[in-house]
Every structure is written in C-alpha cells, then in structure tokens.
Design a protein around this motif. Sequence first.
Motif, mmCIF file in Angstrom:
data_model
loop_
_atom_site.group_PDB
_atom_site.id
_atom_site.type_symbol
_atom_site.label_atom_id
_atom_site.label_comp_id
_atom_site.label_asym_id
_atom_site.label_seq_id
_atom_site.Cartn_x
_atom_site.Cartn_y
_atom_site.Cartn_z
ATOM 1 N N MET A 1 42.453 35.165 38.056
ATOM 2 C CA MET A 1 42.118 35.758 36.768
ATOM 3 C C MET A 1 41.547 37.157 36.982
ATOM 4 O O MET A 1 40.873 37.418 37.971
ATOM 5 C CB MET A 1 41.096 34.906 36.019
ATOM 6 C CG MET A 1 41.613 33.560 35.542
ATOM 7 S SD MET A 1 42.712 33.685 34.137
ATOM 8 C CE MET A 1 41.569 34.094 32.840
ATOM 9 N N ARG A 2 41.821 38.009 36.016
ATOM 10 C CA ARG A 2 41.355 39.395 36.053
ATOM 11 C C ARG A 2 41.096 39.847 34.616
ATOM 12 O O ARG A 2 41.789 39.425 33.688
ATOM 13 C CB ARG A 2 42.434 40.264 36.697
ATOM 14 C CG ARG A 2 42.096 41.730 36.768
ATOM 15 C CD ARG A 2 43.254 42.530 37.361
ATOM 16 N NE ARG A 2 42.933 43.949 37.379
ATOM 17 C CZ ARG A 2 43.828 44.919 37.409
ATOM 18 N NH1 ARG A 2 45.117 44.638 37.452
ATOM 19 N NH2 ARG A 2 43.461 46.187 37.421
ATOM 20 N N ARG A 3 40.103 40.709 34.455
ATOM 21 C CA ARG A 3 39.807 41.301 33.143
ATOM 22 C C ARG A 3 39.767 42.808 33.297
ATOM 23 O O ARG A 3 39.188 43.327 34.252
ATOM 24 C CB ARG A 3 38.473 40.796 32.609
ATOM 25 C CG ARG A 3 38.090 41.402 31.270
ATOM 26 C CD ARG A 3 36.761 40.858 30.794
ATOM 27 N NE ARG A 3 36.329 41.494 29.559
ATOM 28 C CZ ARG A 3 35.055 41.577 29.179
ATOM 29 N NH1 ARG A 3 34.088 41.052 29.933
ATOM 30 N NH2 ARG A 3 34.734 42.180 28.053
ATOM 31 N N GLU A 47 42.079 39.821 29.413
ATOM 32 C CA GLU A 47 41.942 39.040 30.631
ATOM 33 C C GLU A 47 43.022 37.978 30.694
ATOM 34 O O GLU A 47 43.517 37.515 29.667
ATOM 35 C CB GLU A 47 40.541 38.427 30.755
ATOM 36 C CG GLU A 47 40.189 37.406 29.707
ATOM 37 C CD GLU A 47 38.748 36.904 29.842
ATOM 38 O OE1 GLU A 47 37.940 37.513 30.568
ATOM 39 O OE2 GLU A 47 38.447 35.901 29.200
ATOM 40 N N ARG A 50 46.599 37.357 36.929
ATOM 41 C CA ARG A 50 46.847 38.693 37.498
ATOM 42 C C ARG A 50 48.277 39.179 37.291
ATOM 43 O O ARG A 50 48.492 40.334 36.938
ATOM 44 C CB ARG A 50 46.508 38.710 38.985
ATOM 45 C CG ARG A 50 45.026 38.680 39.242
ATOM 46 C CD ARG A 50 44.704 38.828 40.724
ATOM 47 N NE ARG A 50 43.261 38.932 40.902
ATOM 48 C CZ ARG A 50 42.579 40.070 40.829
ATOM 49 N NH1 ARG A 50 43.193 41.189 40.579
ATOM 50 N NH2 ARG A 50 41.265 40.074 40.995
ATOM 51 N N LEU A 53 48.881 39.810 33.568
ATOM 52 C CA LEU A 53 48.090 40.966 33.153
ATOM 53 C C LEU A 53 48.741 42.264 33.642
ATOM 54 O O LEU A 53 48.769 43.258 32.914
ATOM 55 C CB LEU A 53 46.652 40.847 33.664
ATOM 56 C CG LEU A 53 45.658 41.847 33.090
ATOM 57 C CD1 LEU A 53 45.584 41.751 31.571
ATOM 58 C CD2 LEU A 53 44.285 41.632 33.686
ATOM 59 N N ASP A 76 38.402 47.599 35.834
ATOM 60 C CA ASP A 76 38.153 46.174 36.002
ATOM 61 C C ASP A 76 36.716 45.877 35.585
ATOM 62 O O ASP A 76 35.802 46.632 35.925
ATOM 63 C CB ASP A 76 38.360 45.767 37.460
ATOM 64 C CG ASP A 76 39.825 45.642 37.805
ATOM 65 O OD1 ASP A 76 40.404 44.582 37.498
ATOM 66 O OD2 ASP A 76 40.398 46.606 38.347
ATOM 67 N N LEU A 79 34.844 38.856 34.145
ATOM 68 C CA LEU A 79 35.492 37.928 33.220
ATOM 69 C C LEU A 79 34.537 37.543 32.099
ATOM 70 O O LEU A 79 33.325 37.445 32.299
ATOM 71 C CB LEU A 79 35.954 36.674 33.957
ATOM 72 C CG LEU A 79 37.087 36.854 34.954
ATOM 73 C CD1 LEU A 79 37.330 35.555 35.711
ATOM 74 C CD2 LEU A 79 38.361 37.303 34.254
#
Length: 89
Positions: A1-3, A47, A50, A53, A76, A79
């Motif tokens: 996961m990435r935000r 988010e 990856r 996104l 970045d 989260l």
Amino acid sequence: MRRVRMIICGRVQGVGYRYYVQEKAKQNGIKGYVRNLPGGEVEVDAEGDRNELSTFILQCKEGPHLSEINNCYIHDIPLYGFEHFYIKH
C-alpha cells in the motif's frame, strides 16, 4: 500500500478533471479524494496498491480531453485508511 498527495497544475478546473479522477480511482480501486484549490490547482489525496496507484498517477497526469496539465507535484505521505474515493467540496 502507498499513499500520495498530488497537486496538479494547469487547466484542471472547469474541464471535468475531478470527475475524470474519480472515475479512474474507481477503475483502479484507489481510495481518497480530489478537490479544487483556490489557486486554480487540483489536489488529489490517494492511497491503494502500489501497482494500481502507479497506473492512477499516470492517468491523473494525462487528464481528460479538455484539460492541460503543466505540472504534477507528488509527495508520499503516511497511510490514512480511506474507505472510498470522493470529490471533496
């Protein structure tokens, strides 16, 4: 996961950009929000996985037919745990 938080500059207000971003978020399983900023930019807080996104970011840089993207600043950030994607007013 990435935000990420993105600030998109150019002709991005009054051209359906927020609705375009919302649709692309839905297609890619992205959670967060999009909103217009007072200076004429658009902010996207997103988010998700990856890979999805990364696809979503490329689509945001492309924009809808009537838009013209001059710059896209991406940062970045931690989260948050959004439950859906929405247009923030």
